[in-house]
Design a protein around this motif. Structure first.
Motif, PDB file in Angstrom:
ATOM      1  N   VAL A  90       1.116  -1.412  -0.046  1.00 40.89           N
ATOM      2  CA  VAL A  90       0.043   0.081  -0.031  1.00 40.89           C
ATOM      3  C   VAL A  90       0.597   1.280  -0.094  1.00 40.89           C
ATOM      4  N   PHE A  91       0.758   2.117  -0.430  1.00 38.36           N
ATOM      5  CA  PHE A  91       1.489   3.300  -1.231  1.00 38.36           C
ATOM      6  C   PHE A  91       0.699   4.783  -1.031  1.00 38.36           C
ATOM      7  N   LEU A  92       0.425   5.292   0.000  1.00 35.99           N
ATOM      8  CA  LEU A  92      -0.562   6.508   0.211  1.00 35.99           C
ATOM      9  C   LEU A  92      -0.079   7.832  -0.253  1.00 35.99           C
ATOM     10  N   ILE A  93      -1.186   8.519  -1.240  1.00 36.70           N
ATOM     11  CA  ILE A  93      -0.176   9.466  -1.536  1.00 36.70           C
ATOM     12  C   ILE A  93      -1.086  11.227  -0.721  1.00 36.70           C
ATOM     13  N   THR A  94      -0.309  12.014  -0.701  1.00 30.10           N
ATOM     14  CA  THR A  94      -1.769  12.996  -0.751  1.00 30.10           C
ATOM     15  C   THR A  94      -0.766  14.602  -0.171  1.00 30.10           C
ATOM     16  N   ALA A  95      -1.704  15.313  -0.281  1.00 34.08           N
ATOM     17  CA  ALA A  95      -0.806  16.802  -0.529  1.00 34.08           C
ATOM     18  C   ALA A  95      -0.763  17.485   0.516  1.00 34.08           C
ATOM     19  N   PHE A  96      -1.477  17.410   1.877  1.00 35.02           N
ATOM     20  CA  PHE A  96      -1.785  17.363   3.405  1.00 35.02           C
ATOM     21  C   PHE A  96      -0.536  16.733   3.975  1.00 35.02           C
ATOM     22  N   ASP A  97      -0.236  17.772   5.066  1.00 35.07           N
ATOM     23  CA  ASP A  97       1.137  16.561   6.094  1.00 35.07           C
ATOM     24  C   ASP A  97       0.145  15.800   7.130  1.00 35.07           C
ATOM     25  N   ILE A  98       0.162  14.540   6.741  1.00 37.89           N
ATOM     26  CA  ILE A  98      -0.267  13.963   7.759  1.00 37.89           C
ATOM     27  C   ILE A  98       0.661  13.576   8.830  1.00 37.89           C
ATOM     28  N   SER A  99       1.827  13.968   8.555  1.00 37.55           N
ATOM     29  CA  SER A  99       2.730  13.127   9.671  1.00 37.55           C
ATOM     30  C   SER A  99       2.898  12.939  10.922  1.00 37.55           C
ATOM     31  N   ALA A 100       2.343  14.485  11.633  1.00 37.44           N
ATOM     32  CA  ALA A 100       2.242  14.224  13.281  1.00 37.44           C
ATOM     33  C   ALA A 100       0.661  14.146  13.147  1.00 37.44           C
ATOM     34  N   SER A 101       0.401  13.098  12.588  1.00 38.81           N
ATOM     35  CA  SER A 101      -1.334  12.833  12.923  1.00 38.81           C
ATOM     36  C   SER A 101      -0.846  11.366  13.747  1.00 38.81           C
ATOM     37  N   PRO A 102      -2.096  11.166  14.922  1.00 39.86           N
ATOM     38  CA  PRO A 102      -1.886   9.870  15.439  1.00 39.86           C
ATOM     39  C   PRO A 102      -2.088   8.818  14.738  1.00 39.86           C
ATOM     40  N   GLU A 103      -3.441   9.212  13.969  1.00 42.17           N
ATOM     41  CA  GLU A 103      -3.361   7.628  12.855  1.00 42.17           C
ATOM     42  C   GLU A 103      -2.642   7.228  12.482  1.00 42.17           C
ATOM     43  N   PHE A 104      -1.600   8.139  10.904  1.00 42.28           N
ATOM     44  CA  PHE A 104      -0.964   7.989  10.657  1.00 42.28           C
ATOM     45  C   PHE A 104       0.414   7.381  11.123  1.00 42.28           C
ATOM     46  N   ALA A 105       0.828   7.180  12.257  1.00 38.00           N
ATOM     47  CA  ALA A 105       1.880   7.447  13.349  1.00 38.00           C
ATOM     48  C   ALA A 105       1.494   5.687  13.296  1.00 38.00           C
ATOM     49  N   GLU A 106       0.712   5.445  14.213  1.00 36.93           N
ATOM     50  CA  GLU A 106      -0.622   4.609  14.078  1.00 36.93           C
ATOM     51  C   GLU A 106      -0.611   3.643  12.300  1.00 36.93           C
ATOM     52  N   ALA A 107      -0.727   3.801  11.706  1.00 39.07           N
ATOM     53  CA  ALA A 107      -0.479   3.006  10.426  1.00 39.07           C
ATOM     54  C   ALA A 107       0.746   2.603  10.626  1.00 39.07           C
ATOM     55  N   LEU A 108       1.816   3.492  10.209  1.00 45.27           N
ATOM     56  CA  LEU A 108       3.396   2.900  10.009  1.00 45.27           C
ATOM     57  C   LEU A 108       3.117   2.308  11.052  1.00 45.27           C
ATOM     58  N   GLU A 109       3.522   1.991  12.045  1.00 46.10           N
ATOM     59  CA  GLU A 109       3.737   1.609  13.338  1.00 46.10           C
ATOM     60  C   GLU A 109       3.338   0.524  12.937  1.00 46.10           C
ATOM     61  N   ALA A 110       1.287  -0.162  12.297  1.00 46.29           N
ATOM     62  CA  ALA A 110       1.017  -2.004  12.541  1.00 46.29           C
ATOM     63  C   ALA A 110       1.832  -2.300  11.010  1.00 46.29           C
ATOM     64  N   GLU A 111       2.334  -1.304  10.219  1.00 44.40           N
ATOM     65  CA  GLU A 111       3.259  -1.681   8.655  1.00 44.40           C
ATOM     66  C   GLU A 111       1.408  -1.735   7.291  1.00 44.40           C
ATOM     67  N   VAL A 112       0.512  -0.660   7.815  1.00 43.76           N
ATOM     68  CA  VAL A 112      -0.587  -0.300   6.975  1.00 43.76           C
ATOM     69  C   VAL A 112       0.126  -0.120   5.875  1.00 43.76           C
ATOM     70  N   LEU A 113       0.998   0.989   5.896  1.00 45.93           N
ATOM     71  CA  LEU A 113       1.937   1.417   4.761  1.00 45.93           C
ATOM     72  C   LEU A 113       3.102   0.868   4.230  1.00 45.93           C
ATOM     73  N   ASP A 114       2.608   0.870   3.368  1.00 39.34           N
ATOM     74  CA  ASP A 114       4.424   0.703   2.347  1.00 39.34           C
ATOM     75  C   ASP A 114       5.206   1.390   2.140  1.00 39.34           C
TER      76      ASP A 114
END
Length: 139
Positions: A90-114
């Motif tokens: 899964v590759f996520l693309i966005t125009a928004f800065d979501i790097s500080a989002s807890p949901e984004f951090a959780e998804a990275l930690e859970a290996e939802v995003l490659d």
């Protein structure tokens, strides 16, 4: 134009609410020999994936923020939760800065995003990441 991925044909699902991105990625990826299916809503893509005998994809490229109540991150989580699709990258693309989002951090930690790519992303960079990911990992 550079060479393609030799005989590696990647099955790619692209989900984005911007028609120009869908058309551009579809044309570029098909030109490189890959199978591409596009949707402009995450809900439609999810319905496609969960239909009886829904097709398998090697890669999901999805925008983060889309209309319709299901975000690209929600779609990614559902794809990775499905045991028959865990190998789908899964590759996520966005125009928004979501790097500080807890949901984004959780998804990275859970290996939802490659992979995570910021828009506007150069198509050459995206192609290089896709092909490197699949050539070196023998999807």
């Amino acid at each position: 134009m550079s060479s393609t991925t030799s005989d590696v044909k990647i099955r790619i699902l692209v989900v984005d609410d911007e028609p120009d991105i869908l058309l551009g990625l579809n044309a570029l990826l098909e030109q490189r020999g890959h199978y591409v299916k596009t949707f402009h809503k995450a809900a439609s893509a999810l319905e496609h994936l969960t239909s009886a005998g829904g097709p398998q994809y090697d890669l999901l490229i999805t925008d983060y923020r889309m209309p319709g109540g299901i975000s690209g991150l929600d779609l990614a989580k559902r794809v990775k939760k499905d045991t028959s699709r865990r190998r789908t990258k899964v590759f996520l693309i966005t125009a928004f800065d979501i790097s500080a989002s807890p949901e984004f951090a959780e998804a990275l930690e859970a290996e939802v995003l490659d992979e995570f790519l910021q828009k506007p992303s150069q198509m050459n960079k995206l192609i290089a990441i896709i092909e490197k990911s699949f050539l070196h990992n023998n999807h």
